[in-house]
Design a protein around this motif. Structure first.
Motif, PDB file in Angstrom:
ATOM      1  N   THR A  34       1.116  -0.586  -0.061  1.00  0.00           N
ATOM      2  CA  THR A  34      -0.284  -0.184  -0.289  1.00  0.00           C
ATOM      3  C   THR A  34       1.712   1.416  -0.164  1.00  0.00           C
ATOM      4  O   THR A  34       1.798   1.365   0.085  1.00  0.00           O
ATOM      5  CB  THR A  34      -0.995  -0.152   1.078  1.00  0.00           C
ATOM      6  OG1 THR A  34      -0.296  -0.155   2.092  1.00  0.00           O
ATOM      7  CG2 THR A  34      -1.635  -1.557   1.395  1.00  0.00           C
ATOM      8  N   ILE A  70      -5.132   2.137   2.778  1.00  0.00           N
ATOM      9  CA  ILE A  70      -6.289   1.737   2.104  1.00  0.00           C
ATOM     10  C   ILE A  70      -7.727   2.565   1.808  1.00  0.00           C
ATOM     11  O   ILE A  70      -7.616   3.324   0.975  1.00  0.00           O
ATOM     12  CB  ILE A  70      -6.663  -0.014   1.539  1.00  0.00           C
ATOM     13  CG1 ILE A  70      -5.541  -1.136   1.284  1.00  0.00           C
ATOM     14  CG2 ILE A  70      -8.001   0.165   0.497  1.00  0.00           C
ATOM     15  CD1 ILE A  70      -5.899  -2.368   1.628  1.00  0.00           C
ATOM     16  N   PRO A  74      -6.750   3.645  -2.347  1.00  0.00           N
ATOM     17  CA  PRO A  74      -6.915   1.939  -2.338  1.00  0.00           C
ATOM     18  C   PRO A  74      -6.044   1.186  -3.414  1.00  0.00           C
ATOM     19  O   PRO A  74      -6.112   0.147  -4.126  1.00  0.00           O
ATOM     20  CB  PRO A  74      -8.524   2.421  -3.204  1.00  0.00           C
ATOM     21  CG  PRO A  74      -8.553   3.602  -3.945  1.00  0.00           C
ATOM     22  CD  PRO A  74      -7.268   4.277  -3.011  1.00  0.00           C
ATOM     23  N   THR A  94      -6.846  -2.456  -7.756  1.00  0.00           N
ATOM     24  CA  THR A  94      -7.642  -1.255  -7.163  1.00  0.00           C
ATOM     25  C   THR A  94      -7.991  -1.778  -5.735  1.00  0.00           C
ATOM     26  O   THR A  94      -9.042  -3.058  -6.046  1.00  0.00           O
ATOM     27  CB  THR A  94      -8.368   0.133  -7.799  1.00  0.00           C
ATOM     28  OG1 THR A  94      -8.086  -0.019  -8.185  1.00  0.00           O
ATOM     29  CG2 THR A  94      -9.239   0.077  -6.564  1.00  0.00           C
ATOM     30  N   LYS A  96     -10.197  -2.341  -2.191  1.00  0.00           N
ATOM     31  CA  LYS A  96     -11.876  -2.044  -1.311  1.00  0.00           C
ATOM     32  C   LYS A  96     -12.072  -2.900  -0.355  1.00  0.00           C
ATOM     33  O   LYS A  96     -11.542  -4.767  -0.183  1.00  0.00           O
ATOM     34  CB  LYS A  96     -12.874  -2.612  -2.962  1.00  0.00           C
ATOM     35  CG  LYS A  96     -14.196  -2.032  -2.010  1.00  0.00           C
ATOM     36  CD  LYS A  96     -15.494  -2.348  -2.930  1.00  0.00           C
ATOM     37  CE  LYS A  96     -16.212  -1.585  -2.697  1.00  0.00           C
ATOM     38  NZ  LYS A  96     -17.464  -1.809  -3.813  1.00  0.00           N
ATOM     39  N   ILE A 127     -10.489  -7.848   1.845  1.00  0.00           N
ATOM     40  CA  ILE A 127     -10.250  -6.757   0.817  1.00  0.00           C
ATOM     41  C   ILE A 127     -10.330  -8.031  -0.484  1.00  0.00           C
ATOM     42  O   ILE A 127      -9.643  -8.788  -0.330  1.00  0.00           O
ATOM     43  CB  ILE A 127      -8.917  -6.727   1.573  1.00  0.00           C
ATOM     44  CG1 ILE A 127      -8.328  -5.725   3.023  1.00  0.00           C
ATOM     45  CG2 ILE A 127      -7.655  -5.205   0.402  1.00  0.00           C
ATOM     46  CD1 ILE A 127      -6.690  -5.256   3.267  1.00  0.00           C
TER      47      ILE A 127
END
Length: 171
Positions: A34, A70, A74, A94, A96, A127
Motif C-alpha cells: 500500500t 487503503i 486504494p 485497486t 476495496k 480486502i
C-alpha cells in the motif's frame, strides 16, 4: 556471448484473469504493498481466493495500518512468487475493504484464527483487489528442465529459450 531468453506473450481480458488466478493461487502468499511510491508499506499476506472475475481476496483487521492505508489510497501492488515452480506475478490494482458477512463467511479460513477470535470477530474485514495490469513469468517445462536449459545457454553462450514464458497482463 548469448543469453537465454523467454518467449514473450502478453495476455488480456479473460486470458489474463485465468493466468492471474492460476499463478496467484499456486503461490498463495504475496507481498501486499500500500502507499505505493516513496512511503510504500509492504507486508506478506495470504491469498484466500481468486474469483472468476479476477478479484483477489484477503483477510485483514479493520484497525491495521494496511486497511488505513487503503482507505487513504486504494492503489496497491502485489508481488507473488512460487520459487518451487519458478512462477512470479506482479500486479497493480485497486483494493476495496468490506465487512460484508457473506464475503467474510466465504473467504475466512481457520488460518486467520491466529489473528482473530474467529470469523465473528468485529475486527475482521475482507480486502478485494481488482487487478488492472501486471507482469508474469512462469516455466513452460518443469523446474529441473528449465534450469538445465539456462545452464546450457550460460555455458555455450547460445541464445536459447530458457524454459520460461513471460508477458504483460491487462485485465
Amino acid at each position: 556471448m548469448g543469453q537465454a531468453q523467454s518467449p514473450h506473450k502478453d495476455l488480456g481480458g479473460q486470458e489474463a484473469i485465468e493466468k492471474i488466478k492460476k499463478l496467484t493461487e499456486k503461490a498463495g502468499i504475496c507481498f501486499f504493498t500500500t502507499k505505493v511510491g516513496k512511503d510504500a508499506h509492504s507486508i506478506p499476506m495470504s491469498l484466500q481466493a481468486a474469483d472468476e472475475d479476477g478479484t483477489l481476496w484477503f483477510i485483514s483487521a479493520i484497525d491495521s495500518t494496511h486497511n488505513q492505508n487503503i482507505l487513504e489510497d486504494p492503489t496497491v501492488q502485489l508481488y507473488f512468487q512460487n520459487n518451487s515452480s519458478y512462477e512470479y506475478v506482479f500486479l497493480k490494482g485497486t483494493a476495496k475493504i468490506s465487512q460484508d458477512r457473506a464475503l467474510i463467511d466465504e473467504y475466512y479460513s481457520e488460518f486467520a484464527d491466529a489473528w482473530f477470535d474467529g470469523k465473528d470477530d468485529p475486527r475482521v474485514t475482507v480486502i478485494g483487489v481488482s487487478p488492472q495490469d501486471g507482469y508474469y513469468y512462469e516455466t513452460k517445462d518443469n523446474k529441473v528442465f528449465a534450469m538445465a536449459k539456462m545452464v546450457f545457454a550460460a555455458v555455450t553462450g547460445s541464445k536459447n529459450d530458457d524454459g520460461g514464458r513471460e508477458g504483460g497482463l491487462k485485465v
